[in-house]
Design a protein around this motif. Structure first.
Motif, short mmCIF file in Angstrom:
data_model
loop_
_atom_site.label_atom_id
_atom_site.label_comp_id
_atom_site.label_asym_id
_atom_site.label_seq_id
_atom_site.Cartn_x
_atom_site.Cartn_y
_atom_site.Cartn_z
N SER A 139 0.84 -1.20 0.00
CA SER A 139 0.00 0.00 0.00
C SER A 139 0.86 1.24 0.00
O SER A 139 1.84 1.33 0.74
N PRO A 140 0.47 2.27 -0.80
CA PRO A 140 -0.53 2.13 -1.86
C PRO A 140 0.12 1.56 -3.12
O PRO A 140 1.27 1.87 -3.42
N ASP A 187 -3.96 -2.65 -1.09
CA ASP A 187 -4.66 -1.38 -1.24
C ASP A 187 -4.10 -0.68 -2.48
O ASP A 187 -2.87 -0.54 -2.60
#
Length: 424
Positions: A277-278, A308
């Protein structure tokens, strides 16, 4: 702590009245290569914030093109009542952001509301804060050009007892998502105080009690290795492939350095987690992600991984924030397509209707690729999603073996050792 050369240093006058806070400030200043600190009160700090545009929200570091360190403010929490805080905010309107007003020590994350407002599945929890601003310079971050560091931490920990006692449902406390506190250690001393506090929450037997989660992109972990954490601290790294860690998440630890730090912490008995992430879709993201996951899972065994994709940014400004020449052509094409559309005409999960930047099908392909690589090396490690849509959860239900109604994630309130969903 990291080498630090702030262009200006301000010491809030309240620090000088608290011996422990002043000692912490002096200890840190001895390691900082900057100008002499200037003592200020709220009125002077309000003027500085306005003149320096510290109160400008939503501006990302990639737009600011910050190349050096931020200005430093050494501050305190003032423990104002809600009415006092409201009155102070009215008097000093440029101190509302970044805990500059001496408020905001813990905040309630209403994760369930985001499912309605931004089409993202999340969980409610309390989060802890003592700083705003960062020594890393991740292009996508919105912390700005200042670092506001609260130094009356003994009082912070003393008052934390009441928050934990009054909220037994919340067993995991994330600290801190508006900075990277371990970059200031050991001089700051927050790790020692908070790790010690949560170690005291451990029951004589069993996994009862509340847990601390440190949240980082750093490899500055030596100060953690000998602390008596009693298994009640979780350390979570945001982990990105090599190109992203070097060219987008500037001044942060490299991919391998983060993995090495996690390995040392796991050997010291800490629970370790990783967030992919991200996800920033640079060219060669598949090959780099595969190498990252192989190195991670041959050196570290996290109790949980979460995924994510890059989100929360209006497509029309992404080109001002990030270098799209680094990007995979497919994902650059999505940004350009949505930037050319009227916002109201974009698909539902895409900003402004939701919080996503890439379409459902593209995100699902990314997640399936990452899952495939993880399962090659660690078939039983729990893998979850962060802030994703109910539709994505439904599509990946079989692979994740969890649902939006019953899942663990990096900072969920019951995502602690002993949760059956964390059993590997």
């Amino acid at each position: 702590m990291y080498p630090f050369e702030p262009p200006a240093i301000y010491l809030h006058e309240s620090v000088c009245r608290i011996p422990a806070a002043l000692a912490r400030a002096e200890r840190m200043l001895a390691q900082i290569d900057g100008p002499e600190p200037v003592v200020v009160d709220d009125a002077q700090l309000d003027e500085l914030s306005h003149a320096s545009r510290w109160d400008a929200s939503g501006v990302r570091l990639g737009q600011l093109k910050r190349t050096g360190d931020p200005a430093l403010i050494l501050n305190t929490f003032r423990w104002r009542t809600p009415q006092e805080a409201q009155e102070a905010a009215a008097r000093y309107p440029h101190l509302k952001r970044g805990y500059l007003l001496g408020t905001g020590e813990w905040t309630y994350r209403d994760g369930r509301a985001t499912r309605k407002t931004h089409l993202g599945v999340c969980q409610n929890a309390w989060e802890l804060h003592s700083a705003w601003g960062c020594l890393h310079r991740c292009d996508y971050c919105d912390v700005g050009n200042f670092l506001n560091l609260v130094v009356n931490l003994e009082e912070f920990v003393e008052r934390l007892e009441g928050l934990v006692r009054e909220n037994p449902w919340c067993r995991l406390y994330k600290y801190d998502n508006h900075t990277d506190t371990i970059t200031f250690e050991p001089e700051y001393g927050a790790s020692e105080l908070l790790v010690g506090f949560f170690a005291r929450q451990a029951a004589p037997a069993g996994p009862d009690g509340s847990y601390l989660m440190l949240y980082t992109k750093s490899a500055n972990v030596e100060h953690l290795l000998d602390l008596d954490h009693r298994g009640h601290t979780i350390i979570c790294w945001s982990l990105s492939p090599d190109t992203v860690s070097r060219l987008v998440e500037k001044n942060s630890a490299s991919t391998s350095e983060r993995i090495g730090a996690a390995q040392r912490c796991q050997q010291a008995g800490y629970h370790v987690r990783m967030r992919f992430s991200p996800f920033v879709p640079v060219r060669g993201w598949r090959e780099e992600s595969e190498a990252m996951i192989e190195e991670l899972l041959t050196r570290v065994r996290p109790d949980l991984l979460t995924m994510d994709t890059f989100k929360w940014l209006e497509p029309r400004v992404i080109g001002d924030i990030l270098d799209l020449d680094l990007w995979d052509d497919e994902f650059r094409g999505y940004v350009e397509q949505y930037a050319a559309m009227e916002p109201a005409q974009r698909p539902a999960p895409i900003i402004p209707q939701g919080k996503q930047v890439f379409p459902h099908e593209a995100r699902a392909r990314v997640y399936r690729f990452l899952l495939e690589q993880v399962r090659r090396y660690a078939p039983s490690i729990p893998v979850s999603l962060c802030g994703e849509t109910p539709q994505m959860w439904e599509e990946l239900a079989a692979e994740l073996r969890m649902t939006p109604e019953q899942y663990v994630c990096t900072c969920g309130p019951d995502s602690v050792p002993g949760n059956p969903l964390l059993q590997q």
